[in-house]
Design a protein around this motif. Sequence first.
Motif, PDB file in Angstrom:
ATOM      1  N   TRP A  86       9.845   2.870  -9.506  1.00 52.01           N
ATOM      2  CA  TRP A  86       9.808   3.428 -10.850  1.00 52.01           C
ATOM      3  C   TRP A  86       8.379   3.400 -11.395  1.00 52.01           C
ATOM      4  O   TRP A  86       7.911   4.375 -11.973  1.00 52.01           O
ATOM      5  CB  TRP A  86      10.718   2.638 -11.792  1.00 52.01           C
ATOM      6  N   ALA A  87       7.705   2.262 -11.230  1.00 45.37           N
ATOM      7  CA  ALA A  87       6.325   2.125 -11.710  1.00 45.37           C
ATOM      8  C   ALA A  87       5.421   3.155 -11.035  1.00 45.37           C
ATOM      9  O   ALA A  87       4.566   3.762 -11.688  1.00 45.37           O
ATOM     10  CB  ALA A  87       5.815   0.708 -11.481  1.00 45.37           C
ATOM     11  N   GLU A  88       5.619   3.362  -9.743  1.00 47.06           N
ATOM     12  CA  GLU A  88       4.854   4.395  -9.030  1.00 47.06           C
ATOM     13  C   GLU A  88       5.078   5.765  -9.660  1.00 47.06           C
ATOM     14  O   GLU A  88       4.122   6.527  -9.859  1.00 47.06           O
ATOM     15  CB  GLU A  88       5.275   4.468  -7.560  1.00 47.06           C
ATOM     16  N   GLU A  89       6.331   6.095  -9.944  1.00 42.77           N
ATOM     17  CA  GLU A  89       6.655   7.399 -10.523  1.00 42.77           C
ATOM     18  C   GLU A  89       6.104   7.536 -11.943  1.00 42.77           C
ATOM     19  O   GLU A  89       5.596   8.595 -12.309  1.00 42.77           O
ATOM     20  CB  GLU A  89       8.167   7.641 -10.490  1.00 42.77           C
ATOM     21  N   PHE A  90       6.223   6.477 -12.747  1.00 45.88           N
ATOM     22  CA  PHE A  90       5.647   6.514 -14.093  1.00 45.88           C
ATOM     23  C   PHE A  90       4.139   6.736 -14.023  1.00 45.88           C
ATOM     24  O   PHE A  90       3.570   7.446 -14.847  1.00 45.88           O
ATOM     25  CB  PHE A  90       5.926   5.215 -14.853  1.00 45.88           C
ATOM     26  N   SER A  91       3.483   6.142 -13.044  1.00 47.39           N
ATOM     27  CA  SER A  91       2.025   6.253 -12.923  1.00 47.39           C
ATOM     28  C   SER A  91       1.580   7.691 -12.669  1.00 47.39           C
ATOM     29  O   SER A  91       0.455   8.057 -12.987  1.00 47.39           O
ATOM     30  CB  SER A  91       1.493   5.335 -11.830  1.00 47.39           C
TER      31      SER A  91
ATOM     32  N   TYR B   4       2.879  -6.159  -4.773  1.00 42.99           N
ATOM     33  CA  TYR B   4       2.968  -4.777  -5.256  1.00 42.99           C
ATOM     34  C   TYR B   4       1.799  -3.969  -4.715  1.00 42.99           C
ATOM     35  O   TYR B   4       0.740  -4.514  -4.398  1.00 42.99           O
ATOM     36  CB  TYR B   4       3.024  -4.709  -6.786  1.00 42.99           C
ATOM     37  N   LYS B   5       2.040  -2.672  -4.590  1.00 38.61           N
ATOM     38  CA  LYS B   5       1.029  -1.716  -4.136  1.00 38.61           C
ATOM     39  C   LYS B   5       1.138  -0.505  -5.051  1.00 38.61           C
ATOM     40  O   LYS B   5       1.897   0.422  -4.784  1.00 38.61           O
ATOM     41  CB  LYS B   5       1.283  -1.317  -2.681  1.00 38.61           C
ATOM     42  N   LEU B   6       0.390  -0.538  -6.131  1.00 38.21           N
ATOM     43  CA  LEU B   6       0.470   0.518  -7.138  1.00 38.21           C
ATOM     44  C   LEU B   6      -0.889   1.212  -7.277  1.00 38.21           C
ATOM     45  O   LEU B   6      -1.923   0.628  -6.947  1.00 38.21           O
ATOM     46  CB  LEU B   6       0.913  -0.078  -8.478  1.00 38.21           C
ATOM     47  N   PRO B   7      -0.893   2.442  -7.772  1.00 36.52           N
ATOM     48  CA  PRO B   7      -2.141   3.207  -7.918  1.00 36.52           C
ATOM     49  C   PRO B   7      -3.146   2.522  -8.859  1.00 36.52           C
ATOM     50  O   PRO B   7      -2.805   1.603  -9.611  1.00 36.52           O
ATOM     51  CB  PRO B   7      -1.681   4.543  -8.493  1.00 36.52           C
ATOM     52  N   ASP B   8      -4.367   3.030  -8.851  1.00 33.45           N
ATOM     53  CA  ASP B   8      -5.449   2.444  -9.635  1.00 33.45           C
ATOM     54  C   ASP B   8      -5.252   2.551 -11.147  1.00 33.45           C
ATOM     55  O   ASP B   8      -5.852   1.778 -11.895  1.00 33.45           O
ATOM     56  CB  ASP B   8      -6.787   3.100  -9.269  1.00 33.45           C
ATOM     57  N   ASN B   9      -4.429   3.497 -11.599  1.00 28.73           N
ATOM     58  CA  ASN B   9      -4.208   3.625 -13.038  1.00 28.73           C
ATOM     59  C   ASN B   9      -3.127   2.677 -13.562  1.00 28.73           C
ATOM     60  O   ASN B   9      -2.717   2.764 -14.710  1.00 28.73           O
ATOM     61  CB  ASN B   9      -3.869   5.076 -13.413  1.00 28.73           C
ATOM     62  N   VAL B  10      -2.692   1.729 -12.721  1.00 28.83           N
ATOM     63  CA  VAL B  10      -1.664   0.750 -13.100  1.00 28.83           C
ATOM     64  C   VAL B  10      -2.283  -0.640 -13.160  1.00 28.83           C
ATOM     65  O   VAL B  10      -2.957  -1.082 -12.221  1.00 28.83           O
ATOM     66  CB  VAL B  10      -0.489   0.739 -12.097  1.00 28.83           C
ATOM     67  N   LYS B  11      -2.039  -1.313 -14.276  1.00 26.35           N
ATOM     68  CA  LYS B  11      -2.490  -2.693 -14.459  1.00 26.35           C
ATOM     69  C   LYS B  11      -1.243  -3.562 -14.618  1.00 26.35           C
ATOM     70  O   LYS B  11      -0.394  -3.285 -15.461  1.00 26.35           O
ATOM     71  CB  LYS B  11      -3.363  -2.784 -15.708  1.00 26.35           C
TER      72      LYS B  11
END
Length: 118
Positions: free
Chosen positions: A23-28, A44-51
């Motif tokens: 979900w966090a990936e999709e929101f990003s 976790y492995k999330l994009p750079d725009n996620v803190k």
Amino acid sequence: MKLLILTQKIDINDPVLGFFHKWAEEFSKKYEKLTVICLEKGEYKLPDNVKVLSLGKETGKSRLKYVFLFYKYIWLERKNYDVVFAHMNQEYIILDGNFGDSWAKRFGCGATIRRGAF
């Protein structure tokens, strides 16, 4: 638009709440900036725009420390979000309610709540 998510856990390997990582990936993808405040942080492995900010359950912090960190994070991040989404944590909306009202933030959650309900 910038989004703040309040959730229980971010952990790609969690058997129950691991789905929220996706979900966090999709929101990003939909928001320019995504800030996640979670009670507990795992892998976790999330994009750079996620803190991702943790209240520290994984380190055994006390509930009083959770509340302190929660207010610290919403204060420090107040210019980094326009909208708040609480996933399975309606109590955070109650804690943040007074700040959110004064900062004109919009709230959403997975259940309907109203002030005075608790």
